[in-house]
Design an enzyme around this catalytic site. Sequence first.
Site, PDB file in Angstrom:
ATOM      1  N   ASN A   1       2.908   3.377   4.699  1.00  0.00           N
ATOM      2  CA  ASN A   1       2.390   3.030   3.385  1.00  0.00           C
ATOM      3  C   ASN A   1       1.434   1.849   3.465  1.00  0.00           C
ATOM      4  O   ASN A   1       1.578   0.954   4.296  1.00  0.00           O
ATOM      5  CB  ASN A   1       3.526   2.775   2.385  1.00  0.00           C
ATOM      6  CG  ASN A   1       4.526   1.722   2.793  1.00  0.00           C
ATOM      7  OD1 ASN A   1       4.796   1.510   3.965  1.00  0.00           O
ATOM      8  ND2 ASN A   1       5.104   1.056   1.808  1.00  0.00           N
TER       9      ASN A   1
ATOM     10  N   GLU B   1      -0.237  -0.701   0.761  1.00  0.00           N
ATOM     11  CA  GLU B   1      -0.297  -1.167  -0.622  1.00  0.00           C
ATOM     12  C   GLU B   1      -1.634  -1.817  -0.936  1.00  0.00           C
ATOM     13  O   GLU B   1      -2.324  -2.334  -0.067  1.00  0.00           O
ATOM     14  CB  GLU B   1       0.819  -2.191  -0.882  1.00  0.00           C
ATOM     15  CG  GLU B   1       2.184  -1.588  -0.888  1.00  0.00           C
ATOM     16  CD  GLU B   1       3.278  -2.605  -1.145  1.00  0.00           C
ATOM     17  OE1 GLU B   1       4.401  -2.155  -1.383  1.00  0.00           O
ATOM     18  OE2 GLU B   1       3.022  -3.836  -1.095  1.00  0.00           O
TER      19      GLU B   1
ATOM     20  N   GLU C   1       3.697   9.506   3.505  1.00  0.00           N
ATOM     21  CA  GLU C   1       3.617  10.959   3.621  1.00  0.00           C
ATOM     22  C   GLU C   1       2.178  11.443   3.435  1.00  0.00           C
ATOM     23  O   GLU C   1       1.731  12.350   4.136  1.00  0.00           O
ATOM     24  CB  GLU C   1       4.518  11.632   2.569  1.00  0.00           C
ATOM     25  CG  GLU C   1       5.976  11.243   2.675  1.00  0.00           C
ATOM     26  CD  GLU C   1       6.356  10.030   1.835  1.00  0.00           C
ATOM     27  OE1 GLU C   1       7.528   9.947   1.434  1.00  0.00           O
ATOM     28  OE2 GLU C   1       5.486   9.154   1.577  1.00  0.00           O
TER      29      GLU C   1
ATOM     30  N   CYS D   1       8.164  10.710  -2.977  1.00  0.00           N
ATOM     31  CA  CYS D   1       8.041  10.604  -4.433  1.00  0.00           C
ATOM     32  C   CYS D   1       7.454  11.905  -4.982  1.00  0.00           C
ATOM     33  O   CYS D   1       7.019  12.783  -4.228  1.00  0.00           O
ATOM     34  CB  CYS D   1       7.170   9.406  -4.808  1.00  0.00           C
ATOM     35  SG  CYS D   1       5.407   9.658  -4.471  1.00  0.00           S
TER      36      CYS D   1
ATOM     37  N   CYS E   1       3.894  12.676  -3.743  1.00  0.00           N
ATOM     38  CA  CYS E   1       3.874  13.152  -2.353  1.00  0.00           C
ATOM     39  C   CYS E   1       4.447  14.561  -2.247  1.00  0.00           C
ATOM     40  O   CYS E   1       3.948  15.378  -1.474  1.00  0.00           O
ATOM     41  CB  CYS E   1       4.646  12.186  -1.457  1.00  0.00           C
ATOM     42  SG  CYS E   1       3.791  10.613  -1.227  1.00  0.00           S
TER      43      CYS E   1
END
Length: 129
Positions: A41, A43, A54, A85, A88
């Site tokens: 990830n 941010e 993902e 999530c 994703c």
Amino acid sequence: MTEELVAAAREIQSQSHVPYSEYRVGAALETADGEVFVGCNLENANFSNSLHAEEVAIAEAVKNGHREFTRLAVSSSRRDGVTPCGMCRQTLTEFCDANLLVLCDEGDSVSEYTLGELLPNTISEEMLE
């Protein structure tokens, strides 16, 4: 092989850029021919521009010509069994069928789901026609 895929998801977490949440996530996506692509990830201060692990993994795989996938491992630095999530999950359904095995790292164990279990009745190309 499950352990190796989860280990790859754990390892890539160190590359995460998470100055706001400090919640590192790694993903390892296995292609039909056994190649593995990883993502972490990233941010952004504008959270809506953040990239999920993902998404990064599937983008790398697709960029390299892959369109068939068998398994996805997802791991967070908290080993809390994080699942992809909703965003994703929808991205995954663009390239994966409902039988994609999703492995979620819980530290001492791994939970297993299919993509179809995580996102039933998905929005698909067929629905748009």
